[in-house]
Design a protein around this motif. Sequence first.
Motif, PDB file in Angstrom:
ATOM      1  N   LYS A 124      29.887 -13.482 -44.097  1.00  0.00           N
ATOM      2  CA  LYS A 124      28.725 -14.018 -44.794  1.00  0.00           C
ATOM      3  C   LYS A 124      27.991 -15.011 -43.908  1.00  0.00           C
ATOM      4  CE  LYS A 124      30.838 -13.105 -49.257  1.00  0.00           C
ATOM      5  NZ  LYS A 124      31.259 -13.634 -50.582  1.00  0.00           N
ATOM      6  N   SER A 125      26.809 -15.403 -44.330  1.00  0.00           N
ATOM      7  CA  SER A 125      26.009 -16.317 -43.532  1.00  0.00           C
ATOM      8  C   SER A 125      25.553 -17.497 -44.366  1.00  0.00           C
ATOM      9  CB  SER A 125      24.774 -15.604 -42.964  1.00  0.00           C
ATOM     10  OG  SER A 125      23.949 -16.521 -42.270  1.00  0.00           O
ATOM     11  N   PRO A 126      25.652 -18.698 -43.832  1.00  0.00           N
ATOM     12  CA  PRO A 126      24.993 -19.826 -44.483  1.00  0.00           C
ATOM     13  C   PRO A 126      23.479 -19.676 -44.396  1.00  0.00           C
ATOM     14  CG  PRO A 126      26.615 -20.554 -42.847  1.00  0.00           C
ATOM     15  CD  PRO A 126      26.395 -19.091 -42.641  1.00  0.00           C
ATOM     16  N   LEU A 127      22.784 -20.464 -45.166  1.00  0.00           N
ATOM     17  CA  LEU A 127      21.323 -20.418 -45.198  1.00  0.00           C
ATOM     18  C   LEU A 127      20.709 -20.764 -43.843  1.00  0.00           C
ATOM     19  CD1 LEU A 127      18.615 -20.272 -46.746  1.00  0.00           C
ATOM     20  CD2 LEU A 127      19.000 -22.647 -47.453  1.00  0.00           C
ATOM     21  N   GLY A 128      21.254 -21.757 -43.147  1.00  0.00           N
ATOM     22  CA  GLY A 128      20.648 -22.239 -41.915  1.00  0.00           C
ATOM     23  C   GLY A 128      20.429 -21.170 -40.858  1.00  0.00           C
ATOM     24  N   PRO A 129      21.451 -20.392 -40.470  1.00  0.00           N
ATOM     25  CA  PRO A 129      21.241 -19.359 -39.465  1.00  0.00           C
ATOM     26  C   PRO A 129      20.222 -18.298 -39.872  1.00  0.00           C
ATOM     27  CG  PRO A 129      23.561 -19.860 -39.675  1.00  0.00           C
ATOM     28  CD  PRO A 129      22.867 -20.582 -40.794  1.00  0.00           C
ATOM     29  N   VAL A 130      20.130 -18.010 -41.165  1.00  0.00           N
ATOM     30  CA  VAL A 130      19.132 -17.042 -41.631  1.00  0.00           C
ATOM     31  C   VAL A 130      17.723 -17.588 -41.428  1.00  0.00           C
ATOM     32  CG1 VAL A 130      18.192 -15.918 -43.697  1.00  0.00           C
ATOM     33  CG2 VAL A 130      20.653 -15.858 -43.237  1.00  0.00           C
ATOM     34  N   LEU A 131      17.514 -18.857 -41.799  1.00  0.00           N
ATOM     35  CA  LEU A 131      16.192 -19.456 -41.598  1.00  0.00           C
ATOM     36  C   LEU A 131      15.862 -19.540 -40.110  1.00  0.00           C
ATOM     37  CD1 LEU A 131      16.154 -22.382 -44.185  1.00  0.00           C
ATOM     38  CD2 LEU A 131      15.377 -20.022 -44.467  1.00  0.00           C
ATOM     39  N   ARG A 132      16.843 -19.905 -39.289  1.00  0.00           N
ATOM     40  CA  ARG A 132      16.611 -20.013 -37.845  1.00  0.00           C
ATOM     41  C   ARG A 132      16.184 -18.662 -37.267  1.00  0.00           C
ATOM     42  NH1 ARG A 132      17.774 -22.808 -33.173  1.00  0.00           N
ATOM     43  NH2 ARG A 132      18.496 -24.604 -34.360  1.00  0.00           N
ATOM     44  N   GLU A 133      16.918 -17.603 -37.587  1.00  0.00           N
ATOM     45  CA  GLU A 133      16.563 -16.299 -37.024  1.00  0.00           C
ATOM     46  C   GLU A 133      15.218 -15.822 -37.539  1.00  0.00           C
ATOM     47  OE1 GLU A 133      18.220 -11.806 -36.188  1.00  0.00           O
ATOM     48  OE2 GLU A 133      19.623 -13.436 -36.574  1.00  0.00           O
ATOM     49  N   TYR A 134      14.920 -16.077 -38.799  1.00  0.00           N
ATOM     50  CA  TYR A 134      13.617 -15.685 -39.329  1.00  0.00           C
ATOM     51  C   TYR A 134      12.506 -16.374 -38.540  1.00  0.00           C
ATOM     52  CZ  TYR A 134      10.615 -13.728 -42.981  1.00  0.00           C
ATOM     53  OH  TYR A 134       9.686 -12.977 -43.666  1.00  0.00           O
ATOM     54  N   LEU A 135      12.616 -17.684 -38.376  1.00  0.00           N
ATOM     55  CA  LEU A 135      11.591 -18.449 -37.660  1.00  0.00           C
ATOM     56  C   LEU A 135      11.481 -18.020 -36.200  1.00  0.00           C
ATOM     57  CD1 LEU A 135      12.361 -21.999 -39.072  1.00  0.00           C
ATOM     58  CD2 LEU A 135      10.184 -20.793 -39.352  1.00  0.00           C
ATOM     59  N   LEU A 136      12.623 -17.941 -35.517  1.00  0.00           N
ATOM     60  CA  LEU A 136      12.601 -17.673 -34.082  1.00  0.00           C
ATOM     61  C   LEU A 136      12.153 -16.248 -33.776  1.00  0.00           C
ATOM     62  CD1 LEU A 136      13.423 -19.624 -31.697  1.00  0.00           C
ATOM     63  CD2 LEU A 136      14.072 -20.421 -33.960  1.00  0.00           C
ATOM     64  N   SER A 137      12.637 -15.281 -34.531  1.00  0.00           N
ATOM     65  CA  SER A 137      12.270 -13.900 -34.220  1.00  0.00           C
ATOM     66  C   SER A 137      10.798 -13.637 -34.520  1.00  0.00           C
ATOM     67  CB  SER A 137      13.167 -12.913 -34.980  1.00  0.00           C
ATOM     68  OG  SER A 137      13.038 -13.042 -36.384  1.00  0.00           O
ATOM     69  N   GLU A 138      10.286 -14.197 -35.614  1.00  0.00           N
ATOM     70  CA  GLU A 138       8.871 -13.989 -35.918  1.00  0.00           C
ATOM     71  C   GLU A 138       7.973 -14.764 -34.947  1.00  0.00           C
ATOM     72  OE1 GLU A 138       7.444 -11.704 -38.314  1.00  0.00           O
ATOM     73  OE2 GLU A 138       9.482 -11.115 -37.721  1.00  0.00           O
ATOM     74  N   ALA A 139       8.442 -15.931 -34.487  1.00  0.00           N
ATOM     75  CA  ALA A 139       7.702 -16.658 -33.461  1.00  0.00           C
ATOM     76  C   ALA A 139       7.657 -15.859 -32.163  1.00  0.00           C
ATOM     77  CB  ALA A 139       8.339 -18.028 -33.225  1.00  0.00           C
ATOM     78  N   MET A 140       8.781 -15.284 -31.778  1.00  0.00           N
ATOM     79  CA  MET A 140       8.821 -14.493 -30.541  1.00  0.00           C
ATOM     80  C   MET A 140       7.879 -13.297 -30.637  1.00  0.00           C
ATOM     81  SD  MET A 140      10.920 -15.706 -28.146  1.00  0.00           S
ATOM     82  CE  MET A 140      12.058 -14.613 -27.293  1.00  0.00           C
ATOM     83  N   TYR A 141       7.847 -12.657 -31.784  1.00  0.00           N
ATOM     84  CA  TYR A 141       6.918 -11.535 -31.956  1.00  0.00           C
ATOM     85  C   TYR A 141       5.483 -12.001 -31.793  1.00  0.00           C
ATOM     86  CZ  TYR A 141       4.216  -7.835 -34.144  1.00  0.00           C
ATOM     87  OH  TYR A 141       3.272  -6.867 -34.396  1.00  0.00           O
TER      88      TYR A 141
END
Length: 490
Positions: A124-141
């Motif tokens: 499972k994943s805590p909330l923090g890593p999910v928010l981080r990946e959402y922000l970072l991956s969409e920023a990279m795009y």
Amino acid sequence: MTPIAFDNSYAKLSDRFYSPLSPAQVPAPAWIACNTELAKDVGIDPQWLASDAGLAMAAGNQLPAGAEPIATVYAGHQFGSYNPQLGDGRAVLLGEVIRPDGQRVDVQLKGAGRTPYSRGGDGKSPLGPVLREYLLSEAMYALGVPTTRALAAVSTGEPVYREQALPGAILTRVAKSHLRIGTFQFFAARQDHEALSQLVDYTINRHYPAATQAAIPALALFESVVAAQAELIAQWQSLGFIHGVMNTDNMLLSGETIDYGPCAFMEAYHPGKVFSSIDSHGRYAFGNQPAIGQWNLAQLAQALLPLLDEDPNMAVEMAQQALNEYPDKFFAAYHQRMAAKLGISQWQAGDEQLYQDFLDLLAEHQCDFTLAFRRLFQLAHPEYEAPLSDLFAFPEAFTPWLSRWQGRRDGQPDTDESVRRAMLQANPLFIPRNHRVEQAIHAATWENNLAPFQQLLAVVTQPFDARTEWLAYAAPASPDEAVQRTFCGT
């Protein structure tokens, strides 16, 4: 229109490549973010995705018709040490969809529960890593970097236990595929040449179909991956992006960036900068990334040797020749990007020394990487942008270099719109700065407040627009805000 039309191919391979399983059920899923724009781009009905049915899918509670959930197996070198079996320890590949342009993409849930490859974890994943990946991956795009992307994020309504109880969440990730260097290593180490051959054919058909016409398709595949990785890492270097965990299981053959755990964008420039809390020896420091890219490719070459030639010596020679092309390909791509950052239309001898001297000055004076290059854009094109002097000004020591740079640009067609546009697109104003990401995670985790996440997402997905109301997001961290270490999402 079918809300999500799965067209699965990896699940059609033999089960030695994966384990079938269903995501874990969660008690009370709720939306964090729903990327309807991406849904439309990949051929998923955006209204359906934003509905209760889409939420149920993103939570793993109810899968649409056609989904064939699997966890894939792979191996990998982690910080230089080989692990013979890794695999999707907390991810479930729901299936594949075909975009309107014909591109096949994976739809995967991250944080969807235990799998056969969880190695004792809860999956499972805590909330923090999910928010981080959402922000970072969409920023990279938004920055133009090939990357996996975030289709959705949901909270699960149940705690995840790490050092303390944290709210749980699941990310829905889209990728051209999840084929990794480690996928090939897994079968090569077992001397399963039949599976390795199937994997090569599959990867070629999915990503590099021109390789089917080559005399040795596996060699053509390797050459294509070398070129894709060289281009990708050149983009990372030009933006000050530190991946943080360049293990071979985190390197995709498609040439996309994956795994936004201990990653960060540099602020004060230094080639030895490390953020990952587990990279104690600096293996994946910023300045090491190009060489690590070649090291990882050497592991892929090793895995492919049995398919290159029956004569081991000949196979090694062919692989080495292809691998030797990596530095030239990397520097060709990097020079092109650095020329764009400096507003130079055509790379010339001596330009490498020009940008290297600039980087040395940035390191000596601890200047912000992103703002320094954006300031160059403003100096070159003051008519397009208000001064950034409140955010950044060059120290006096830069004056001789700035004169050299201006001299280098003299004679270039400053009115050439393509040069200006290229310089702008190479020099963002907004990046997902670590302290802002951590502030958004803290607010969401401990205050149940998603507003900072939503605002930061809006900013970093428009990285080139100098909107005055957002300028605070361009500022580096103050000493008490600075984030020195980042952590793996597990």
